[in-house]
Design a protein around this motif. Structure first.
Motif, short mmCIF file in Angstrom:
data_model
loop_
_atom_site.label_atom_id
_atom_site.label_comp_id
_atom_site.label_asym_id
_atom_site.label_seq_id
_atom_site.Cartn_x
_atom_site.Cartn_y
_atom_site.Cartn_z
N HIS A 226 71.91 117.02 78.02
CA HIS A 226 70.96 118.00 77.52
C HIS A 226 69.62 117.32 77.22
O HIS A 226 68.55 117.86 77.48
CB HIS A 226 71.56 118.65 76.27
N TRP A 227 69.68 116.12 76.70
CA TRP A 227 68.49 115.35 76.34
C TRP A 227 67.65 115.05 77.59
O TRP A 227 66.43 115.20 77.58
CB TRP A 227 68.91 114.07 75.64
N VAL A 228 68.29 114.62 78.67
CA VAL A 228 67.58 114.31 79.91
C VAL A 228 66.94 115.57 80.48
O VAL A 228 65.80 115.55 80.94
CB VAL A 228 68.52 113.64 80.94
N LEU A 229 67.66 116.68 80.42
CA LEU A 229 67.09 117.93 80.92
C LEU A 229 65.85 118.31 80.12
O LEU A 229 64.84 118.73 80.70
CB LEU A 229 68.12 119.06 80.89
N ARG A 230 65.90 118.16 78.82
CA ARG A 230 64.73 118.49 78.01
C ARG A 230 63.54 117.60 78.37
O ARG A 230 62.40 118.07 78.37
CB ARG A 230 65.05 118.38 76.53
N GLN A 231 63.80 116.33 78.68
CA GLN A 231 62.73 115.44 79.13
C GLN A 231 62.13 115.97 80.43
O GLN A 231 60.91 115.90 80.63
CB GLN A 231 63.27 114.04 79.40
N ALA A 232 62.96 116.50 81.31
CA ALA A 232 62.50 117.02 82.59
C ALA A 232 61.67 118.30 82.41
O ALA A 232 60.72 118.54 83.15
CB ALA A 232 63.68 117.30 83.51
N LEU A 233 62.02 119.11 81.44
CA LEU A 233 61.32 120.38 81.22
C LEU A 233 59.98 120.19 80.50
O LEU A 233 59.07 121.01 80.64
CB LEU A 233 62.20 121.35 80.44
#
Length: 65
Positions: free
Chosen positions: A39-46
């Protein structure tokens, strides 16, 4: 998968109409599973997409193109 790669994929989906303007993106949880990341990596991507106005965060936490 690196956050930058996910950013490019989602930006491409917005550009090609997969995620149409004004529609709600899939939940972060679902996108994280799709891309095989936390979830953390996805938030970085968004984050860059939010910063440039490609997506907008809603109160429920689902970004919108």
């Amino acid at each position: 998968m690196a956050p930058g790669r996910i950013t490019k994929i989602i930006k491409g989906r917005v550009a090609d109409g997969t995620y149409g303007r004004g529609t709600v993106l899939p939940a972060e949880k679902h996108l994280a599973v799709e891309f095989g990341v936390s979830h953390w990596v996805l938030r970085q991507a968004l984050q860059p997409l939010k910063g440039t106005g490609v997506v907008h965060a809603l109160r429920q936490g689902k970004p919108r193109p």
